[in-house]
Scaffold this active site. Structure first.
Site, PDB file in Angstrom:
ATOM      1  N   ASP A  32      -0.569   5.803   4.975  1.00  0.00           N
ATOM      2  CA  ASP A  32       0.209   4.607   5.341  1.00  0.00           C
ATOM      3  C   ASP A  32       1.290   4.368   4.298  1.00  0.00           C
ATOM      4  OD1 ASP A  32      -1.704   3.839   3.379  1.00  0.00           O
ATOM      5  OD2 ASP A  32      -1.613   1.743   4.016  1.00  0.00           O
TER       6      ASP A  32
ATOM      7  N   GLU B 210      -4.168   1.811   2.323  1.00  0.00           N
ATOM      8  CA  GLU B 210      -3.995   1.656   0.885  1.00  0.00           C
ATOM      9  C   GLU B 210      -2.991   0.555   0.561  1.00  0.00           C
ATOM     10  OE1 GLU B 210      -2.813   2.370  -3.305  1.00  0.00           O
ATOM     11  OE2 GLU B 210      -1.516   2.306  -1.540  1.00  0.00           O
TER      12      GLU B 210
END
Lengths: 450, 450
Positions: free
Chosen positions: B88, B153
């Protein structure tokens, strides 16, 4: 005086109806859409002044709203009162908290509820009716009176200083009378003879160009939030005493007489703390609460802002931090001198200190003859000896009259501490209103006696 | 290894084109409208892992975005690496500050500009290509590798701890490798072997039920802004040392060897201050800037809020004041113990202290064999001996792997300090990308050698 008082007693109920008309004008000076209403209130005031027998009544235009002027100067050789009041009112939001419409004055339990009832139309009207009673019954007043009413008190009186300067000669008088303040407490009429002054600053600190990550940079640079906290913390010691060198040099100590008077006032620390929702009161040791608020200077942090203040946790070292601080001053502290002392003390570190507005403290000795005359008038109007108090706040016009005209002021207020002057459900106690009209009528008489 | 390196050198340009595909997926985990893109990035990662020869590749669903898992476990008797990365990316606002579209990777002056180029797709892809080179040329890797890539994250890794706990047995390994961090500086490859931990608090003070007028009440009550400033100010002395009793008890002192190493790093206080726009650096006396940031704990005021903070001057005593404070911790400080010390120290006055998130500090001895293996790999990939540094920030997953799996981590990052990881114009140096692929290929080999 008996015929004057009889007249007032006879017309008691009529006064309330007349006042309702005045209160029906939504003269909110802060809101542009009410500009027409503010002017209408000026005109209504002028018309009423003519009705009660004042002379030379006129609106004096200013860059903002007009000042209403009128006088009666037929008491040759007698002192002259300069009466100051205002015809504008505060906004009414949130209007849904009002129990009756703010501009439809309504009587409930002996109180008249309306915006402006206490602040200040009701108290202005009280003098109108006292003057009217004298003039209607005796064709004359025992003193000379000049009235000025402004329409911008609730938005900072930006044009008043200039008006006073420009009309200095027309405003010659011996004493200023202002009825725009509350009494000490319900049933305890009072005369306020001292106010505190103010200096206000903004402190801005910058550490770095932009906010930094507190992990990657924490330990490398000073944190402006922390430096600000340290600057502020060192301004006061643990006993609440302000540590700015020289700060107390010009503070006029309380007279033993004042302390004795105030000690007798019905004031209870515990009740007061409870009313404020404070765990306990706090302030400079060696002084009672009333002494601290009325006669001792303060240092307050009015605002604090720096870094991340939203929900949750953000690990930032802010680039900038800001505080707003102000000091209330008491006689004979000088705002300019105190400002200088503060700046000197602050600038031991690199900060930007911006001085904002401020004002001088003020006090009349409470044995001043006009103050004593006001005291006698209050006693006659309310059947009770008034207390002589000071106030923690500031009323800038008092300083204006002092500085420009060199006049002492008498604060002759009949509001109450819970009058909601700037809140919903503003009210005026009708007993105080009536007593205030009688006391005002006596005030002119007592001032004439000297 | 020669054939592996030859393969990498031959395919150098192709890698950039492949990476561009990965970077074209706007997998912004913070924005719900990109949820589909985040999933697409997970699938792309899995497909690529299959392409390069990883086995058992699958998406493991979590309450949020899936974890991509894959392994290659054919190196019997050799150590096992657990590689962690994330697919991500950060949001791209303000998008108008990007010189090229964030999801159309563009090469300028030897840098690849795109969101995710450095954080973390580029660095994940570097390992993909190193693994591919080994498997394509030799049919095997010198070590066993398990890869886990998460998709959350950038939004706090809320589901990672549970994933690791639930798959503890499948994640058995000898060392964790993470490539999600920058080098010490351009041309100075580095291995990070220590991170700081964190405890974070919110402090709330209430003085009175509601804001008070500083004139009418100033002197009567304590001002929450001032009390807050006093609480914060007493946390540090003038030399920058934290005054919470017991705070330093468990701090592991720097080894003379570390101090010597760090002294040799090209770091200049004056240049650093200038880069940050700080008048000068500041911190605990007796330690250099790098020592303070990497190896000493801090106390930071991350946020301050109280009273009036708008334009102009408002004379208020606020009812409440708030601060957000956090402490960066170093080995062997324990967040729970420090939190307790802080709370004990704070609660000498009446305040509400709320503990927010936090994490333990972490460090591997820099003579740890995996750290040294990583150092040799870096030297071979970049032709330069790496420096061994620590970091001021925290990487929570490192603590996760330590606590749940009992594994040491090697931070094997090839980003640069100016990579703009969370800002517009994120970039990856293509020289570092290529050197990183070679270094990664050597890393597996060096870890296998032990």
């Amino acid at each position: 005086m008996d015929n004057v008082i009889d007249f007032i007693n006879t017309n008691r109920d009529k006064y309330v109806d007349q006042l309702k008309e005045y209160l029906a004008i939504p003269s909110i000076s802060a809101l542009p859409e009410h500009a027409g209403d503010v002017k209408r209130a000026a005109e209504w005031s002028a018309d009423e002044m003519r009705r009660i027998g004042m002379q030379n009544v006129r609106l004096v235009e200013t860059p903002g709203f007009p000042v209403v002027y009128g006088d009666w100067l037929g008491a040759e050789g007698a002192p002259t009162i300069l009466f100051y009041g205002h015809y504008d009112v505060q906004p009414v939001d949130p209007v849904n908290l009002w129990e009756s419409p703010p501009f439809e004055a309504t009587v409930r339990d002996g109180e008249l509820y309306a915006r402006g009832a206490a602040d200040d139309k009701g108290q202005v009207f009280m003098h109108f009716k006292a003057i009217e009673a004298h003039l209607k019954q005796n064709g004359k007043l025992p003193v000379n009176i000049r009235i000025i009413l402004e329409g911008e008190e609730e938005v900072g009186s930006a044009n008043l200083d200039n008006f006073v300067k420009e009309h200095k000669d027309e405003l010659k008088a011996d004493v200023v009378v202002i009825s725009d303040s509350p009494m000490f407490d319900r049933g305890i009429p009072s005369i306020c003879y001292g106010l505190r002054g103010l200096v206000y600053f903004q402190i801005d600190l910058r550490g770095t160009r932009s906010d930094l990550h507190s992990g990657s940079f924490g330990g490398a640079v000073a944190n402006p939030n922390m430096v600000l906290a340290q600057i502020l913390a060192q301004m006061k010691d643990k006993s609440g005493r302000i540590r700015i060198p020289g700060f107390y040099d010009d503070v006029r100590e309380l007279k033993e007489e004042e302390r004795e008077q105030w000690k007798r006032l019905p004031f209870n620390d515990r009740r007061y703390a409870k009313e404020l929702g404070a765990p306990k009161l706090f302030g400079e040791t060696g002084y009672s609460t009333l002494e601290r608020v009325w006669a001792r200077p303060t240092f307050e942090v009015n605002g604090l802002l720096g870094g991340f203040t939203g929900e949750g946790a953000k690990t930032v070292i802010p680039a900038v931090a800001m505080a707003k601080v102000s000091m209330r001053l008491v006689p004979n502290q000088d705002p300019d001198k105190i400002a200088q002392l503060f700046e000197d003390h602050t600038k031991t570190v690199e900060v930007k200190v911006t001085r904002m507005h401020g004002g001088k403290p003020w006090m009349t000795d409470f044995d001043n003859k006009f103050v004593q005359a006001a005291g006698r008038a209050i006693q006659k109007g309310f059947g009770k000896e008034p207390v002589f108090n000071r106030e923690g706040g500031s009323i800038p016009v008092v300083a204006t009259f002092q500085e420009i005209l060199g006049l002492p002021s008498v604060l002759f207020g009949v509001g109450l501490p819970d009058e909601n002057a700037h809140a919903p459900n503003e009210k005026l106690d009708l007993g105080n209103f009536h007593g205030g009209i009688i006391a005002s009528a006596f005030l002119y008489d007592e001032i004439a006696k000297g």
